[in-house]
Design an enzyme around this catalytic site. Structure first.
Site, PDB file in Angstrom:
ATOM      1  N   SER A 164       5.377  44.303 -10.083  1.00 45.46           N
ATOM      2  CA  SER A 164       6.978  43.838  -9.539  1.00 45.46           C
ATOM      3  C   SER A 164       7.040  44.216  -8.144  1.00 45.46           C
ATOM      4  CB  SER A 164       8.014  44.670 -10.296  1.00 45.46           C
ATOM      5  OG  SER A 164       8.017  44.396 -11.707  1.00 45.46           O
ATOM      6  N   HIS A 206      13.411  44.568  -4.921  1.00 49.16           N
ATOM      7  CA  HIS A 206      14.613  44.426  -5.825  1.00 49.16           C
ATOM      8  C   HIS A 206      15.999  45.005  -5.415  1.00 49.16           C
ATOM      9  CE1 HIS A 206      10.991  43.637  -8.153  1.00 49.16           C
ATOM     10  NE2 HIS A 206      11.763  43.153  -9.386  1.00 49.16           N
ATOM     11  N   ARG A 209      13.700  40.517  -4.420  1.00 52.22           N
ATOM     12  CA  ARG A 209      12.781  40.103  -5.553  1.00 52.22           C
ATOM     13  C   ARG A 209      12.427  38.729  -5.246  1.00 52.22           C
ATOM     14  NH1 ARG A 209      14.884  38.013 -10.593  1.00 52.22           N
ATOM     15  NH2 ARG A 209      13.149  38.159 -12.047  1.00 52.22           N
ATOM     16  N   ASP A 261      18.436  41.860 -14.746  1.00 57.39           N
ATOM     17  CA  ASP A 261      18.377  43.096 -15.183  1.00 57.39           C
ATOM     18  C   ASP A 261      19.838  44.168 -14.998  1.00 57.39           C
ATOM     19  OD1 ASP A 261      15.764  43.482 -15.870  1.00 57.39           O
ATOM     20  OD2 ASP A 261      15.355  44.133 -13.972  1.00 57.39           O
ATOM     21  N   ARG A 268       8.987  40.501  -0.988  1.00 57.46           N
ATOM     22  CA  ARG A 268       8.104  41.716  -1.776  1.00 57.46           C
ATOM     23  C   ARG A 268       6.725  41.153  -1.683  1.00 57.46           C
ATOM     24  NH1 ARG A 268       8.778  40.995  -8.328  1.00 57.46           N
ATOM     25  NH2 ARG A 268       9.683  38.905  -8.134  1.00 57.46           N
ATOM     26  N   PHE A 284      15.567  53.309  -7.796  1.00 62.36           N
ATOM     27  CA  PHE A 284      14.681  54.432  -8.124  1.00 62.36           C
ATOM     28  C   PHE A 284      14.229  55.227  -6.773  1.00 62.36           C
ATOM     29  CE2 PHE A 284      14.142  51.465 -11.422  1.00 62.36           C
ATOM     30  CZ  PHE A 284      15.253  51.670 -12.296  1.00 62.36           C
ATOM     31  N   GLU A 297       9.291  58.589  -9.820  1.00 59.95           N
ATOM     32  CA  GLU A 297       9.528  58.196  -8.271  1.00 59.95           C
ATOM     33  C   GLU A 297       9.369  59.727  -7.484  1.00 59.95           C
ATOM     34  OE1 GLU A 297      11.292  57.241 -10.877  1.00 59.95           O
ATOM     35  OE2 GLU A 297      10.595  55.202 -11.010  1.00 59.95           O
TER      36      GLU A 297
END
Lengths: 271, 309
Positions: B35, B107, B165, B115, B8, B81, B56
């Site tokens: 993020s 992610h 991530r 998470d 990322r 998402f 989204e």
């Protein structure tokens, strides 16, 4: 102008019946209800050139209620985007006139739609791009009232309000009916104006079958600065055909030969 | 010890680079700019950064509209998402219209860690791969991520780029060249082949090390492009080695393992083992603990290779 536009709208309505009859498939009710809206947009309001359908500076029209292709194609054909003879290919194999608008097959369709709620979202993106580019084109999106039940419409409405897209104009074809019946029985969408107002929109109401009122509403929307505008156009589903008017059952049903002839006659046709 | 960089972050860096060269590049985000690391672009080009808020579906619908007005749109969110919630918008407004939208989703997989299951996307490759015309890329490290994102920017049309991530070791020298749709043989080997996607390359290489000690020679292929997949590399592995193991931080249903199986069945039947998430949801934990529990370690890959003997 009123008389002239009325004649065009009547021709578009006859085309709608012909398309749906010929295909024995399609959506006459919601097409007839937005015929006047599309007539005013294509023949009076929009800065477009059918001979240059992809001109970068053109106004955009996104048919967010994509199932109203019979009306869209009729308006486009009458405006000169393609020969009216092609209308009878609607929904048939190999046709450019897909059941729901396809921008890749038919030049002049500004966005492929059909899955409700997505058209207005793309329209907001187009308006946003225009704003970033300092372009002068306007973006129009025609929505169904039942479509307003889709959450994506309100995500898009929130973004349009947030980004103050005053060159975006949504039109709600407010015919009060959806497939399963009256909106207020299926899922209440009113008060539509209050909803849009609270999302940061300028709200204009008019009779969606009065071409003068529609033209005036579009002028008001164009003149309004700092907010996107929505025209809530009161309409009748199946408008112009006595046995289709206010009947949810004609949302997605094709007339038989006798019905088609009766409809065309009522709409001023020769048959 | 190799440098450790999350893909990322590679995306973040290359997006700014691309933005410097092309005014038509737009970055979109859905309230996750810190993020997904699109915040660097936002800082550099605030006027070309669009935050859709926590929406989204609308982000991707707007992305389609912007793309059809001439923009190259990089839209970013979490894999879950972007691919999951917004699937149908991606399918109908982006892919069906061939909109020039690069969905850079971060992610990926169990590696999300703490998470937990709601944020651990183990289905995204399967659902994105199934969309006609969608190119699906899952880079292994910083160098490949930057180069493949640049390559994607140069091609019009929809892409799904799966990013991680967690920091991952830099595997490739800076001058390595990458081509979309062409796998990289990272390690030559003659007995068996391990094909990895994304950051599982590190695990595949570690498995090859373990097996080398046992006298087993393993070829390691980095399948950075899952669609269109490099059929030639798979067929060669099927013909030249005695069996194939795939490894992915993704469900074994529909992802890399399935994509490889499709090629093998049609072109070069060979023995295959798939290492990945076995039809279950993840949970909270440290990535390493999750990989241990869900069978995604180098030892698991090595065991899968041995089972082909």
């Amino acid at each position: 102008m009123q008389t002239e536009l009325k004649e065009v709208a009547a021709k578009i309505r006859r085309d709608i019946i012909e398309e749906v009859y010929s295909a024995q498939s399609g959506h006459p009710g919601g097409s007839l209800s937005c015929a006047d809206i599309l007539t005013v947009l294509y023949f009076k309001v929009m800065n477009i050139d059918p001979k240059d359908p992809c001109a970068p500076g053109r106004d955009r029209l996104i048919m967010s209620k994509g199932h109203a292709t019979p009306a869209l194609y009729a308006a486009m054909a009458e405006r000169g985007y393609f020969p009216t003879e092609e209308l009878t290919t609607f929904r048939k194999i190999g046709s450019r006139l897909q059941g729901h608008p396809d921008m890749e097959t038919l030049p002049g369709v500004d966005m492929s739609t059909g899955s409700l709620g997505q058209g207005i979202s793309a329209a907001v993106g187009m308006a946003l791009a225009g704003k970033l580019d300092g372009a002068s084109y306007r973006v129009y999106a025609v929505l169904g009232d039942g479509e307003l039940q889709e959450g994506l419409v309100w995500e898009a409405a929130m973004a349009a309000g947030h980004y103050k897209l005053d060159h975006l104009c949504a039109i709600v074809d407010n015919n009060g009916l959806q497939i399963d019946g009256p909106n207020d029985e299926v899922m209440t969408v009113e008060p539509i104006g209050d909803k849009f107002r609270s999302f940061g929109w300028n709200v204009i109401c008019c009779d969606g079958h009065d071409t003068d009122q529609l033209a005036e509403a579009f002028e008001k929307a164009k003149a309004f600065e700092g907010k996107p505008s929505v025209i809530i156009a009161s309409t009748v589903k199946g408008k112009g055909v006595s046995f289709m008017e206010n009947q949810a059952g004609w949302h997605g049903k094709a007339p038989n030969k006798e019905q088609a002839e009766k409809a065309e006659k009522e709409l001023g046709g020769e048959k | 010890m190799a440098d450790m960089i999350a893909t990322r972050d590679s995306f973040s860096k290359v997006l700014v680079e691309l933005g410097e060269k092309d005014n038509n590049i737009i970055a979109m985000n859905a309230d996750l700019s810190a993020s997904t690391k699109t915040d660097a672009f936002e800082k550099r080009f605030p006027e070309r950064f669009i935050n859709a808020g926590i929406a989204e579906c609308n982000m991707l619908g707007m992305a389609a509209g912007m793309a059809h007005c001439g923009k190259t749109v990089f839209a970013s969110s979490f894999c879950m998402f972007a691919s999951g919630r917004a699937f149908e918008i991606i399918r109908n407004s982006i892919a069906h219209t061939h909109a020039n939208v690069k969905i850079c989703a971060s992610h990926a997989g169990l590696a999300v860690g703490e998470d937990g299951a709601t944020h651990q996307s183990v289905e995204d490759v399967a659902i994105m791969r199934d969309i006609p015309g969608m190119t699906v890329i899952s880079p292994a490290d910083d160098v490949s991520a930057r180069k493949l994102i640049k390559a994607a920017a140069a091609v019009k049309g929809p892409f799904y780029i799966r990013l991680g991530r967690a920091a991952a070791p830099v595997v490739y020298p800076e001058d390595t060249e990458f081509e979309i749709g062409k796998a990289v043989t990272v390690l030559e080997g003659s007995d068996f082949t391990v094909i990895s996607s994304g950051c599982m390359l590190e695990t595949a290489l570690a498995a090859a090390d373990i097996l080398k000690e046992e006298g087993i020679s393993v070829r390691v292929i980095d399948m950075h492009t899952i669609k269109p997949i490099d059929e030639d590399a798979i067929v060669r592995a099927a013909v030249e080695t005695k069996g194939i193991v795939t490894v992915e931080d993704h469900s074994v249903i529909g992802g890399l393992g399935s994509a490889v199986a499709e090629v093998l069945c049609a072109k070069a039947p060979a023995r295959l083992r798939t290492v990945g998430i076995r039809d279950c949801f993840g949970e909270s934990g440290k990535p390493a603990q999750l990989y241990e529990k869900y069978g995604l370690t180098a030892a698991d890959v090595a065991a899968a290779v041995r089972s082909l003997k």
